[in-house]
Design an enzyme around this catalytic site. Structure first.
Site, short mmCIF file in Angstrom:
data_model
loop_
_atom_site.label_atom_id
_atom_site.label_comp_id
_atom_site.label_asym_id
_atom_site.label_seq_id
_atom_site.Cartn_x
_atom_site.Cartn_y
_atom_site.Cartn_z
N LYS A 90 -8.52 -0.73 -9.03
CA LYS A 90 -9.07 -1.41 -7.84
C LYS A 90 -10.22 -0.60 -7.28
O LYS A 90 -10.04 0.57 -6.93
CB LYS A 90 -7.96 -1.53 -6.79
CG LYS A 90 -8.43 -2.04 -5.45
CD LYS A 90 -7.27 -2.21 -4.50
CE LYS A 90 -7.71 -2.76 -3.17
NZ LYS A 90 -8.35 -1.76 -2.31
N SER A 102 0.83 -1.21 0.00
CA SER A 102 0.00 0.00 0.00
C SER A 102 0.87 1.26 0.00
O SER A 102 1.98 1.25 0.53
CB SER A 102 -0.87 -0.03 1.26
OG SER A 102 -1.30 1.27 1.60
N THR A 136 -6.05 2.66 -6.88
CA THR A 136 -7.30 2.56 -6.11
C THR A 136 -8.21 3.71 -6.52
O THR A 136 -7.82 4.88 -6.44
CB THR A 136 -6.99 2.59 -4.61
OG1 THR A 136 -6.12 1.49 -4.34
CG2 THR A 136 -8.24 2.47 -3.77
N HIS A 188 -13.80 -2.11 -1.14
CA HIS A 188 -12.82 -1.70 -0.13
C HIS A 188 -13.14 -2.37 1.21
O HIS A 188 -12.95 -1.79 2.28
CB HIS A 188 -12.85 -0.16 0.01
CG HIS A 188 -11.49 0.45 0.22
ND1 HIS A 188 -10.75 0.98 -0.80
CD2 HIS A 188 -10.74 0.63 1.34
CE1 HIS A 188 -9.61 1.46 -0.33
NE2 HIS A 188 -9.58 1.25 0.97
N TYR A 217 -2.29 5.68 -4.48
CA TYR A 217 -3.37 6.65 -4.31
C TYR A 217 -2.96 7.88 -5.11
O TYR A 217 -1.81 8.30 -5.03
CB TYR A 217 -3.54 7.04 -2.84
CG TYR A 217 -4.36 6.05 -2.04
CD1 TYR A 217 -5.67 5.76 -2.39
CD2 TYR A 217 -3.82 5.44 -0.91
CE1 TYR A 217 -6.42 4.86 -1.66
CE2 TYR A 217 -4.58 4.54 -0.16
CZ TYR A 217 -5.87 4.27 -0.54
OH TYR A 217 -6.62 3.38 0.19
C1 LIG Z 1 -6.90 -1.93 7.65
C2 LIG Z 1 -7.10 -1.81 6.19
C3 LIG Z 1 -6.31 -0.93 5.46
C4 LIG Z 1 -6.48 -0.83 4.08
N1 LIG Z 1 -5.63 -0.01 3.36
C5 LIG Z 1 -5.76 0.05 2.01
C6 LIG Z 1 -4.86 0.84 1.26
O1 LIG Z 1 -3.95 1.47 1.79
N2 LIG Z 1 -5.04 0.89 -0.08
C7 LIG Z 1 -6.04 0.19 -0.72
O2 LIG Z 1 -6.17 0.25 -1.94
N3 LIG Z 1 -6.89 -0.59 -0.02
C8 LIG Z 1 -6.78 -0.67 1.33
N4 LIG Z 1 -7.63 -1.47 2.03
C9 LIG Z 1 -8.64 -2.25 1.32
C10 LIG Z 1 -8.11 -3.63 0.95
O3 LIG Z 1 -7.16 -3.56 -0.08
C11 LIG Z 1 -9.26 -4.54 0.46
O4 LIG Z 1 -9.95 -3.90 -0.58
C12 LIG Z 1 -10.21 -4.93 1.56
O5 LIG Z 1 -9.54 -5.13 2.77
C13 LIG Z 1 -10.94 -6.21 1.18
O6 LIG Z 1 -11.87 -6.57 2.12
P1 LIG Z 1 -11.60 -7.65 3.28
O7 LIG Z 1 -10.70 -6.98 4.27
O8 LIG Z 1 -12.96 -7.91 3.84
O9 LIG Z 1 -10.97 -8.84 2.65
C14 LIG Z 1 -7.48 -1.59 3.42
C15 LIG Z 1 -8.25 -2.46 4.17
C16 LIG Z 1 -8.07 -2.58 5.53
C17 LIG Z 1 -8.91 -3.56 6.29
#
Ligand SMILES: Cc1cc2nc3c(=O)[nH]c(=O)nc-3n(C[C@H](O)[C@H](O)[C@H](O)COP(=O)(O)O)c2cc1C
Length: 384
Positions: free
Chosen positions: A251, A106, A155, A275, A129
């Protein structure tokens, strides 16, 4: 307690992490309707078992995003892994690579791409981002190129950061420094505190050389979040397509029109994602919209999926419905928070075993065979 599934890892993470941190990982936007739908809607599909098939030889090798991987899933971008366990990004990448799958780093990470690249040898992806200051974007892209990244995940569902009420309640959203009250609450989790002390004061690796973003990870994160470009549009995707020579993944696509538009914009793949229920509350679950998106793009662009995957059967259902691969989010973040690299490895092993057993009991010998048979191996309708 022994961790035998993702829910066990979640419980162990809750015990080990300060509450403010656990809630940040675990929570969703507003009423958390979409967060719940992500789990609930897997129940709309059941698996068709086939018996008396020789399944003694099974193969989980899966092709997605231009590579042949040992498993049908990879570790998606999750911010601040290095705050859930010391050197968390490196721990997660090592566990992923040991299992033969990539990790996507990330933008919001403690380890920089260069550090992660130096510590690991297998495929890494980078999630970007878009910030309003394009000079910083250019620099991030150059960092990715210098680290030999081939796949960039842009994203697209975070033009505005949604409200996660647990974070508001815990004061996470407005946090720029550790107050005495918060310090006391953090000290209530000594195992986590020691782990953090051992690894030193965390900073966002990508911004380490930019003093204007502040010096602590909290200040840096607040400053980067503030600069996420709310005007992001398809014109920017065109710009990025010209700028980025490697594979480009969008994404956060949740509808057929945007999926088709992504193909026209020259993206190589999309990730059907809400997300993890952290952005538009009230949006559909990803498994519910996957079939219409796969139908609309008609093979013209590769389709992956994330959000809510906690069981091997969830992964099997998504592959049957046309996803080329699945990205894990919280599932591995819980494992990391619970037990570092070993915790991530355990989650990966556990999900791989579940996929393997599920396929075998469906009379399928490989992921290839599952993809070939497609939705014919599923039955629509609520579980009894
Ligand atoms: C704590 C946390 C931080 C996240 N940070 C990012 C991020 O920095 N960039 C991003 O594109 N998605 C981020 N996501 C989304 C994840 O890439 C993903 O889309 C999501 O966690 C999928 O759902 P799940 O946790 O139920 O599997 C984050 C998700 C969580 C839980």
């Amino acid at each position: 307690m022994k961790i035998v599934n993702v829910e066990d890892a979640r419980r162990a993470a809750r015990r080990r992490l300060p509450r403010i941190m656990f809630d940040y990982i675990d929570g969703g936007a507003f009423g958390e309707e979409t967060l719940r739908a992500n789990r609930r809607d897997f129940g709309q599909w059941t698996l068709r078992p086939r018996v008396l098939v020789d399944v003694s030889q099974r193969d989980l090798t899966t092709r997605f995003l231009g590579g042949e991987h040992a498993l049908p899933f990879m570790l998606g971008p999750v911010g601040f892994l290095g705050l859930y366990a010391g050197r968390g990004e490196i721990a997660a990448a090592r566990a992923a690579h040991e299992a033969g799958v990539p990790l996507c780093l990330s933008t919001f990470s403690i380890a920089s791409l260069a550090e992660l690249r130096a510590a690991t040898a297998s495929p890494l992806h980078f999630q970007l981002y878009v910030l309003s200051d394009r000079a910083i974007m250019d620099e991030l892209i150059d960092q990715a190129l210098a680290a030999g990244i081939e796949t960039l995940h842009l994203t697209v569902d975070t033009a505005i950061t949604s409200v996660r009420e647990r974070d508001v309640r815990n004061g996470f959203r407005a946090l720029t420094k550790v107050s005495p009250g918060l310090a006391l609450r953090l000290l209530a989790k000594p195992g986590w505190c020691l782990d953090m002390l051992r690894t030193g004061a965390p900073r966002m690796g990508a911004m380490a050389h930019r003093p204007e973003f502040g010096t602590s990870v909290l200040e840096q994160a607040a400053n980067v979040s503030r600069r996420i470009d709310t005007r992001l549009s398809w014109a920017d995707v065109d710009w990025l397509r010209r700028r980025w020579p490697g594979r480009l993944v969008l994404k956060g696509i949740l509808g057929a029109e945007d999926a088709v538009r992504s193909r026209e914009a020259g993206a190589d793949a999309i990730i059907v994602s809400n997300h993890g229920g952290r952005q538009l509350d009230g949006a559909p679950s990803t498994i519910a919209v996957l079939p219409e998106i796969v139908e609309a793009v008609d093979g013209g662009i590769e389709v992956l999926i994330d959000s809510g995957f906690r069981r091997g059967a969830d992964i099997v259902k998504a592959l049957a419905l046309g996803a080329s691969g699945v990205l894990l989010g919280r599932a591995y973040a819980y494992g990391l928070a619970a037990a570092g690299e070993a915790g991530v490895a355990r989650i990966i092993r556990h999900l791989a075993e579940e996929v393997d057993i599920t396929l075998g009991l469906m009379g399928l010998r490989s992921v290839g065979e599952l993809k070939e048979k497609g939705s014919g191996v599923l039955r629509r309708g609520l579980r009894e």
